[in-house]
Structure formats: structure tokens, C-alpha cells
Design an enzyme around this catalytic site. Structure first.
Site, short mmCIF file in Angstrom:
data_model
loop_
_atom_site.label_atom_id
_atom_site.label_comp_id
_atom_site.label_asym_id
_atom_site.label_seq_id
_atom_site.Cartn_x
_atom_site.Cartn_y
_atom_site.Cartn_z
N THR A 184 -15.59 -71.64 -42.88
CA THR A 184 -17.00 -71.43 -43.22
C THR A 184 -17.84 -72.48 -42.51
O THR A 184 -19.03 -72.30 -42.30
CB THR A 184 -17.25 -71.52 -44.74
OG1 THR A 184 -16.65 -72.72 -45.23
CG2 THR A 184 -16.68 -70.32 -45.46
N HIS A 237 -6.29 -66.71 -49.55
CA HIS A 237 -7.00 -67.63 -48.67
C HIS A 237 -6.15 -68.22 -47.55
O HIS A 237 -6.57 -69.16 -46.90
CB HIS A 237 -7.55 -68.81 -49.48
CG HIS A 237 -8.83 -68.51 -50.17
ND1 HIS A 237 -10.05 -68.65 -49.57
CD2 HIS A 237 -9.08 -68.05 -51.41
CE1 HIS A 237 -11.00 -68.31 -50.42
NE2 HIS A 237 -10.44 -67.94 -51.55
N LYS A 246 -21.73 -72.35 -40.76
CA LYS A 246 -22.83 -73.31 -40.96
C LYS A 246 -23.35 -73.79 -39.62
O LYS A 246 -24.57 -73.93 -39.43
CB LYS A 246 -22.34 -74.52 -41.78
CG LYS A 246 -21.86 -74.18 -43.19
CD LYS A 246 -21.13 -75.40 -43.80
CE LYS A 246 -20.26 -74.99 -44.97
NZ LYS A 246 -19.28 -76.02 -45.36
N LYS A 299 -13.97 -81.14 -40.98
CA LYS A 299 -13.19 -80.24 -41.82
C LYS A 299 -12.01 -81.04 -42.35
O LYS A 299 -11.80 -82.18 -41.92
CB LYS A 299 -12.70 -79.04 -41.01
CG LYS A 299 -12.06 -79.45 -39.65
CD LYS A 299 -11.66 -78.24 -38.81
CE LYS A 299 -12.81 -77.49 -38.21
NZ LYS A 299 -13.07 -76.20 -38.83
N ARG A 300 -11.23 -80.49 -43.28
CA ARG A 300 -10.06 -81.22 -43.72
C ARG A 300 -9.12 -81.49 -42.55
O ARG A 300 -9.09 -80.74 -41.57
CB ARG A 300 -9.32 -80.42 -44.82
CG ARG A 300 -10.00 -80.49 -46.17
CD ARG A 300 -10.12 -81.89 -46.71
NE ARG A 300 -8.83 -82.43 -47.10
CZ ARG A 300 -8.38 -82.47 -48.35
NH1 ARG A 300 -9.12 -82.05 -49.35
NH2 ARG A 300 -7.19 -82.95 -48.63
N LYS A 308 -5.40 -77.18 -37.94
CA LYS A 308 -6.79 -77.24 -37.48
C LYS A 308 -6.90 -77.97 -36.14
O LYS A 308 -7.89 -77.86 -35.44
CB LYS A 308 -7.67 -77.90 -38.54
CG LYS A 308 -7.82 -77.04 -39.81
CD LYS A 308 -8.67 -77.77 -40.85
CE LYS A 308 -8.84 -77.01 -42.16
NZ LYS A 308 -9.96 -76.06 -42.16
#
Ligand SMILES: *Cc1c(COP(=O)(O)O)cnc(C)c1O
Length: 814
Positions: free
Chosen positions: A659, A361, A663, A549-550, A555
Site C-alpha cells: 500500500t 495477506h 501512497k 517499509k518493514r 522486499k
């Protein structure tokens, strides 16, 4: 795919109301008149669970007696979200429920809201596991999810007055939890520590202590498949609850020690995401659930047999290792086969290698789990021996393949000091997959290159997906009805690529306007949600722009907040004229791991930018920023359908898949994003003209690292960036305190490992393009419709079909 039929509506709403009344009376001990929404929720949950029971039993019987290989999904996390609505949908009882609770004097929404969301996962990885077991059941594939029933899930996030993240424990089991069924009669013993001795030429492990693993079963109902699979989460209990001797000597704390030690194992979910935490308890957790699950599978598939023929085990079940957390299962199955059932090494190895597959992952090297050999030796001495032997065999195999010594050394599973779990998983299983095309390619080219060279056939890709039941049908009923109207059928819910049928409708202005009306209604609904949950007043006549998101440096929430600050400054300075300002509301949602200093500081910065911007009359009606606390599945289900622009802005080559991006696209948001993870495939499918691409590619990132990256250069070069950072450094968002964000500012200017500054200009520039399109609602919404129409590929049903074909080689029950 075989035609599947909806279950016949099993009861009328009046009958369902009676079932709820009965549960209230006999199980809750309250009358319908006394019942609160929380009571009715529990009663309704039990009533719907009863409706699923027969299908659950037949699915189990068919799983054990049939010839279809089952799937065991081993995952340390399952981020399920609330269960009631999903269970009602899949049991075909939604309408009966609505009518029934109204007849009892309640609003359906209040009953659904009374459920407490279980948080047994951190983010994407745990949610993926939840989507996958939903799809397995919906496709009728026999499957078990195996994991841990943590007493405390992911922490609840609050913010203090300074905007800092405060973590509070998640007491999710404090009230009755009606879904899990604890089964004390199917327990397993899991042992730790001690030593390995030789007896009659055989290795015998003499453990020092054991815990009792007790399964808690959750039903996993398929959508219109008539199948109900099992999610089996283990909880740790003590064998010796209580030391009476100590108690009698008034040593009360000592008296409960054994119980505390055992039960600690399933006490808490590690609140980490994408980083490795080398904690003894975490290894105990991993071994605990994996050992219990493997023994459970043997119990299930060889019922009552003392001497089962376990050479058939890989024909009964195939285990997917969701990241490295369950990889200790490889030496554990070897140990079970050799020590408990008397198989020789080679037979055991053949079975083991056929049984496991591994999903990687990450690409971040620091996130690949490595355990100190000394720790494994202490907790699992027999496993360390087995790992050493696996490593010897591996080295011999590499030598026979002609792999040179230096390369073989780089590939070592066991280095003498430590054990590399990703390497053990790659060698010890049949297949290895990444989670998006780009990620799988980078695994082969970089992260696991030597393994890919030595075992090219092992490597494959399965691009992630999300379940359309939860993330479209339940989250966005307005859009769901419109899709059904557009396609003339609701079959898309279990065959999402049918959404392509909407492509021609994107040219139909009336349809596009209906889509726009659904989006507007979802925005309106979210304004209500935000008022109720956070006490916020949100202007629905602004663009809803979301980044949830986290919180992680890769990110790049920093990139977004710097762009927001720059925009704020431009409005304040009058560098943009009032007419040119497109009103926007920016939503952030993100939890940071409690020990992740810069991530927590970023949250604090966002909160304080929010305070300054939202209270500044000069920007009122033009720009608002909100950091919504406690991002979870419920928030996702409410915010994503209301979002018009979503942010997927990680540094290229760092987000394995994502993911959240899927969505959003499925709910008709346009994405601004980099060429990273599944963004690449989303853009390919929805069309480059319907996606706002910016930023460096993987190759450009690599080149910049190689050439020597100097973030200060970018700070000097773009006055917008310089101004934004100067405002942070100058105390604008810290009441004049110039030190408040010094570590963050210093990181940006001197290190900036994920190259936020290098991508800033491109990101700021593309905003003009975004805003220009948004001013043309028909064209914006046309593109949004095309995002929905072309995102059917990102159903987790498709992911599971890929796993079935490429990795598991099994299918639905007959
Ligand atoms: C989908 C989801 C995630 C994963 O989001 P990414 O943007 O892919 O990192 C994390 N948390 C929750 C609650 C989600 O629903």
C-alpha cells in the site's frame, strides 16, 4: 453514490476556544495561562470528540435499528496514526481549531505534534485496517472495527553507535490518551483451559481460568458522511486482582500473579511481520479479542434478549477476518451457537459459514499460521473438538465432490498434529479474497489451489487502497490545493477517481510547473522535519529517493543498498565523470522484527554505508544515504509527499499488494519497481511509460528456481555487483572488519532465496533511464502528474465498494 453534504460549521473559532478552555479547566485542572501544548492537545481532542458524539449515537442507533447489515472488521492490528487532525477534518473544525489555539497563544502545528502516535500495528496489514474503517465511515456503512488495545504497541526503533537496531518499549499510554473511552459496563468474560465433560449427553466446557475483556471505544468519524462508527479495542483485566491470602503471608509476588497473568494478554503487540510466530500468548490474544467481539456483536444486535434468534445473525453483521489472526472466531461462533444457545450443529454451521469471510495477506508459505493441536487442546479444548468435527465434515464434503484422497489429505484443516488456520478460514467462511489482482490469481493457482478447484465461487479479489483523507488531504495540503484548483472542486477527497480530470492538465506546462513547485516546497518542509527530528542536514537540491517499509528479505532492501554501494564506488573510482552524476539523497526507513537476524544485519549495513558515504568528501553533494529511525505513520505523512522516486522492488510473486506504493503514486512520486503485488495495477493505470519497470516476472522467478538458482554466477557476471559485495565483505563499512557482515555476504553468494543478485543488473541499468528523465524537470513532473491523475483507483473507498459488492452484500445506512 448519494450526494453527501458537509456538516454545518457547528461553532465559531471563539466558541471552540471557549470549549478548549473549559476542558482545560474542568477536565485537565489547568488554566489557559498554565496550559502547555500537551494540555491544549488533550483539551482540543476532548472538545472535538464532544462534537462527534451525537453523530456517533445516531449512527449506533441506526445501525442497530435499521435493516442495513453491518460490517465487523476483525483485525489483530489497527495502525491508526495520530488522531487529532483527522478528527478535526471530519468534524469540519480545522479552521476553528487553528484560530482557537492561536488565540490561546499556540501554533496549531505544536498542538498537533503533541499527540503521541499509537503504534498498534506492524505495518501494511494494520494500516490497511485503519484505512478501511476510515472509508467505511466515510461511505456511511455501519461498521465496527474490533481489535486489541495493546498496552505496548510496536517497539520504538533506535540505532546504537554501531548502527544496530535497538528496540525500546512504546509507552504510548503513559500520558493521558483522550480518544479511547473505556466502558467497564460492556465487558465480556473470556475463558481458557480446563476440560470438556459430558453432562446429560451434552458437551460442557469447564474452563480453568478467565479474563475480563473491557472495551475501549474509539470514534471513527466519516469524512462528510455525518456518520461516526466505532473502533472497539479490548483490554484485558483480571477478575481476581489480588490474592489477599498470599499478600498477608508476605508473598507479594504471588499476590499479584493472577492479575499479571490476565493482563499480560493485551500487554504487547507481537512485533512480527510476514512471519509466523507460534507463541501461546499470541493464541490467547487472538481468542481473547475474537471471543469478546462475537459476544459483543450479539449484545449489540439483540439487546436485552435471553433467547435471541441467532439464525438472523448473518443478516445483522458480516465479519471480515483480516488474515488468519482472528480465524479462531469460526469454532468460537460454533461453540457459542451450540453450547451457549442450544442450536444443533447444522444450523450453527449454516450461520457461521454465512457470517465470516477471509482476507489472505500473503503468499509466503511460512507466513500461513499453523497451530499445534496440543496447544489449542490445552488452551481451548472445546474448540479443538469442534475443529476436529469441522474437519470430518469437510473431508466428507470433499469426498462427495469427488476429490481424491491424496488431495483431500493435503487440504486437511486438522492433521492430527496441527490446525491450519488459512484452510479453516477458507472452508469456514463464504468468501476468500487476495489483496491485488496478481496475488488473488496466485492464491488460486498456487497457495490455495486445491481449495479454489473445489470451491471456485468462493474466491475473489479486492485490490487494497489507502485513504485519501490522511495520505493526500492531510499529508500533502499543497498538492491538495493544487488538485482542487485544477479540478475546480474538492469533491475528489471522497471520490478519488475524479483525479482523472487532471490528465489533460499534465499537458499544461504551467500546471506541471505548479506541481513541481509543490514538490519542491514539500522537500523543503521535509528538510526542516529531518533537522528537527533526526538532526540531519539534507540537501534539498538533490533527487529524493525513498524506500520505506518493514525490513524483510523479500522486499529486498539489500538490492537497494547494493546499488547505492555500487554507485558510491563508481564515483570514488571516477568511473562516472562528475558531470554525469545526478545528485541523490537516498532515504531508508524500516523496522526489523527483533528476532530476524539477517534483517537486523541489513539495517546495520545501511547505517554504516550511510556513515561512510555521508562523511566522504569525494561524494559530497553527489550522494547521501540516510536510515531514518522509527518508520511510522508520521514519518510516512512527511516523507512521502517529499519523495520523487520511490522503491517497490520486491521479488515478483512475494509482495501480496503493498500500500506504500499507492501512497507514493498518489503523491506524485515515480516508482521504480518489479511486476509484483499492486505495482502491476499501478503501472497499468498510470501507463508503462510513467513507471520504471525492471526485473524478473513471476514466471521467470519460478523457472529460475526450477532450473536451480546459483547467485554466485551473477556475482561473477556483473563487475558492479562484484565490486559492491566485495566492499561489504572487505570491511569498507565495518572499519576493516571482514567478518562483520559475513552471514549476509554468505547468504547473498550461496543462497539468496529472493534472488537479489539475479535482479541486480537490471536494477542498476535502469538508473540511467531514471536519471536521464530527472534531468528534464518538466517531463519528470509531467509523468508525476500523470501518476497522481491515474491513481484514484487506489482509494480505500474503492476497495470498500468492492468488498460491499463482491463479499459483504451490504451498503450505506439509509
Ligand atoms: C503504508 C505503510 C506501510 C506499508 O508499506 P508497504 O510498502 O506496502 O509495505 C508500513 N508502515 C507504515 C508506517 C505505513 O504507513
Amino acid at each position: 453514490m448519494t450526494e453527501i453534504t458537509a456538516p454545518k460549521s457547528p461553532v465559531t473559532s471563539a466558541e471552540f476556544a471557549d470549549e478548549i478552555r473549559e476542558q482545560l479547566k474542568y477536565s485537565q485542572g489547568v488554566t489557559a495561562e498554565q496550559a502547555t501544548a500537551a494540555d491544549v492537545y488533550v483539551a482540543a481532542a476532548k472538545a472535538v470528540r464532544n462534537h462527534l458524539a451525537d453523530a456517533w449515537f445516531t449512527t449506533q442507533a441506526d445501525t442497530v435499528n435499521g435493516n442495513t447489515k453491518a460490517v465487523g472488521y476483525l483485525s489483530a492490528e489497527f495502525l491508526m496514526g495520530k488522531q487529532l487532525e483527522n478528527a478535526l477534518l471530519n468534524a469540519g473544525l480545522t479552521e476553528q481549531f487553528d484560530e482557537a489555539v492561536k488565540s490561546l497563544g499556540f501554533q496549531p502545528k505544536d498542538i498537533v505534534d503533541a499527540e503521541y502516535e499509537p503504534g498498534l500495528g506492524n505495518g501494511g496489514l494494520g494500516r490497511l485496517a485503519a484505512c478501511f474503517i476510515d472509508s467505511l465511515a466515510s461511505l456511511g456503512v455501519p461498521a465496527f472495527g474490533y481489535g486489541i488495545q495493546y498496552k505496548y504497541g510496536i517497539f520504538k526503533q533506535k540505532f546504537d553507535e554501531d548502527g544496530k537496531q535497538v528496540e525500546t518499549p512504546d509507552y504510548w499510554l503513559n500520558n493521558e490518551e483522550p480518544w479511547g473511552h473505556i466502558d467497564y459496563n460492556r465487558d465480556q468474560k473470556v475463558s481458557f483451559g480446563g476440560e470438556v465433560v459430558e453432562e446429560d449427553g451434552k458437551k460442557v466446557w469447564k474452563p480453568a481460568w478467565s479474563v475480563r475483556a473491557v472495551p475501549v471505544d474509539y470514534l471513527v468519524p466519516g469524512y462528510k458522511s455525518q456518520r461516526v462508527n466505532t473502533l472497539r479495542l479490548w483490554t484485558a483485566k483480571s477478575y481476581d486482582e489480588f490474592d489477599l491470602l498470599a499478600f498477608n503471608k508476605s508473598e507479594y509476588m504471588d499476590a499479584v500473579k493472577p492479575q499479571v497473568k490476565a493482563e499480560n494478554i493485551s500487554k504487547i503487540l507481537y512485533p512480527e511481520d510476514s512471519t509466523k510466530v507460534g507463541k501461546e500468548l499470541r493464541l490467547e490474544q487472538q481468542y481473547f479479542f475474537v471471543s469478546a467481539s462475537l459476544h459483543d456483536a450479539i449484545r449489540v444486535f439483540y439487546p436485552g434478549q435471553d433467547k435471541p434468534d441467532l439464525t438472523t445473525f448473518p443478516n445483522k453483521i458480516t465479519f471480515q477476518l483480516n488474515d488468519t489472526h482472528p480465524v479462531i472466531g469460526i469454532p468460537e461462533l460454533m461453540r457459542i451457537l451450540i453450547d451457549e444457545y442450544g442450536y444443533d450443529w447444522d444450523t450453527a454451521w449454516g450461520v457461521t459459514q454465512k457470517t465470516f469471510n477471509y482476507t489472505c495477506h500473503t503468499l509466503l508459505p511460512e507466513a500461513l499460521e499453523v497451530w499445534p493441536a496440543s496447544l489449542i487442546g490445552e488452551l481451548l479444548p472445546r474448540h479443538l473438538e469442534i475443529i476436529e468435527k469441522i474437519n470430518e465434515q469437510f473431508e466428507a464434503e470433499l469426498k462427495a465432490k469427488g476429490v481424491d484422497e491424496a488431495t483431500a489429505k493435503d487440504m486437511a484443516i486438522y492433521t492430527g498434529d496441527s490446525v491450519r488456520m488459512a484452510y479453516l478460514a477458507t472452508y469456514g467462511g463464504s468468501h476468500v479474497n487476495g489483496v491485488a489482482e496478481l496475488h488473488s490469481q496466485l492464491l488460486k493457482d498456487v497457495t490455495l489451489k486445491n481449495f479454489s478447484d473445489a470451491y471456485p465461487d468462493k474466491f475473489t479479489n479486492v485490490t487494497n487502497g489507502v485513504t485519501p483523507r490522511r495520505f493526500v488531504k492531510l499529508a500533502n495540503p499543497g498538492l491538495s490545493d493544487l488538485i482542487t484548483e485544477g479540478l475546480g472542486t474538492d469533491k475528489w477527497v471522497s471520490d478519488l477517481e475524479m483525479l482523472e480530470g487532471l490528465v489533460p492538465l499534465a499537458q499544461d506546462d504551467e500546471f506541471v510547473k505548479k506541481f513541481a513547485a509543490v514538490k519542491a516546497a514539500n522537500k523543503h518542509a521535509f528538510v526542516g522535519f529531518a533537522k528537527d527530528h533526526y538532526g540531519l542536514d539534507i540537501d534539498e537540491n538533490t533527487m529524493f529517493n525513498t524506500m520505506v517499509k518493514r525490513l524483510h528479505e523479500y522486499k529486498r532492501q539489500s538490492l537497494k543498498i547494493l546499488a547505492v554501494i555500487s554507485k558510491y564506488a563508481a564515483i570514488k573510482n571516477g568511473t562516472v565523470s562528475a558531470d554525469d552524476i545526478l545528485p541523490r539523497t537516498v532515504f531508508f526507513g524500516a523496522k526489523a522484527a527483533p528476532g530476524y537476524y539477517l534483517a537486523k544485519m541489513t539495517i546495520q549495513l545501511i547505517n554504516n554505508v550511510s556513515k561512510v558515504v555521508n562523511n566522504d568528501p569525494d561524494v559530497k553533494g553527489k550522494l547521501a544515504v540516510h536510515m531514518l529511525p522509527n518508520y511510522n505513520i508520521e514519518m510516512a505523512q512527511n516523507l512521502i509527499p517529499a519523495t520523487e522516486l520511490d522503491e517497490q522492488i520486491s521479488q515478483a510473486g512475494k509482495e501480496a499488494s503493498g500500500t506504500g506504493n499507492m501512497k507514493f503514486a498518489l503523491n506524485g512520486a515515480l516508482t521504480v519497481g518489479t511486476l509484483d503485488g499492486a505495482n502491476v495495477e499501478i503501472r497499468e493505470r498510470v501507463g508503462a511509460e510513467n513507471f520504471f519497470l525492471f526485473g524478473m516476472t513471476v514466471e521467470e522467478v519460478d523457472k529460475l528456481y526450477a532450473d536451480g538458482y546459483n547467485p554466485a554466477k551473477y556475482y561473477e557476471a556483473d563487475p558492479r555487483l562484484k565490486q559492491a559485495i566485495d566492499l561489504v565483505a572487505g570491511g569498507t563499512f565495518s572499519n576493516g572488519d571482514r567478518n562483520a557482515y559475513a552471514p549476509l555476504v554468505s547468504d547473498w553468494l550461496t543462497k539468496d532465496w529472493f534472488m537479489t543478485l539475479a535482479d541486480f543488473s537490471a536494477y542498476a541499468d535502469i538508473q540511467a533511464e531514471i536519471e536521464k528523465l530527472y534531468r528534464d524537470p518538466l517531463e519528470w513532473n509531467r509523468k508525476a502528474v500523470l501518476n497522481v491523475a491515474n491513481s484514484g483507483f487506489f482509494s480505500s473507498d474503492r476497495s470498500i465498494e468492492d468488498y460491499l459488492e463482491r463479499i459483504w452484500h451490504t451498503g450505506p445506512l439509509a
